[in-house]
Design an enzyme around this catalytic site. Structure first.
Site: not given
Length: 234
Positions: A48, A56, A209
């Site tokens: 990142k 994160d 999901p």
């Protein structure tokens, strides 16, 4: 060896981190032959480039047994939890594009699988004159667009695909992300995959999901297995 993959969202808070974590867990579970509980993975890299405030990079460091420290996951870090371009001004620090490019090149050479999580969406600013789409184009990164299952998903997907096309960013596809448990009927009402794919002219590569425990590697890898993984990790 897979190609480096940029995970970018249609907005903030849409599930980029969840998808990145799910793909990382899948790689460690099914494709990293050398990983063990005692040895860090040398084949997986998570990157990142910029981050503002804790979040994160700390999550990836704590959740996965990576051979990267915090600075190698995120070389440009700002204390203020706002957009990096604004945080840099506020803190009087430069946005060193050369630094984040050099670290990307280093990881690209070292890792079999490199997942790059975007700072927000394709239109999110990195500097006053440079957005995430510019970085994706200049680094020749192929991307997955994460779109949340909610009202507005169709227009968000189309707008972001249009920006990707304008900036010549190659999208491998779209992943629809669930922030809660949805039925198939609810997904069709909020973010119909076939309609999004048809209108955006980009394949929807699955529905991620809801994952209620992001520290559970098995749950994350199972979520990733719901996707068209062979078209994502190529």
């Amino acid at each position: 060896m897979t190609k480096p993959l940029l995970i970018v969202g249609s907005d903030t808070g849409v599930g980029k981190t969840v998808l990145t974590a799910a793909l990382a867990a899948y790689w460690l579970t099914y494709r990293d032959r050398n990983v063990s509980q005692n040895m860090p993975s040398t084949s997986l890299g998570i990157y990142k480039p910029l981050q503002s405030g804790e979040g994160d990079r700390e999550f990836y460091n704590q959740t996965f047994n990576l051979s990267q420290n915090l600075a190698e996951i995120t070389p440009l870090y700002f204390e203020t939890p706002i957009a990096p371009a604004i945080a840099a001004h506020k803190e009087g620090k430069p946005i060193d594009l050369a630094l984040i490019w050099q670290q990307f090149q280093k990881l690209q050479k070292q890792k079999e699988c490199l997942l790059v999580e975007s700072m927000g969406g394709l239109g999110s600013p990195i500097t006053d004159e440079y957005i995430v789409a510019d970085l994706a184009r200049d680094w020749a990164l192929e991307a997955i667009l994460v779109v949340p299952v909610r009202l507005g998903a169709i227009s968000q997907a189309i707008a972001n695909v249009a920006l990707a096309n304008l900036q010549k960013v190659k999208l491998r596809g779209i992943v629809l992300s669930c922030s809660q448990v949805y039925t198939t009927e609810e997904i069709e009402e909020l973010a119909p995959p076939q309609m999004i794919s048809r209108l955006a002219s980009v394949p929807v590569l699955g529905i991620l999901p809801y994952v209620n425990d992001l520290s559970d590697i098995s749950q994350l890898s199972l979520a990733a297995s719901e996707l068209d993984i062979e078209r994502i990790l190529i």
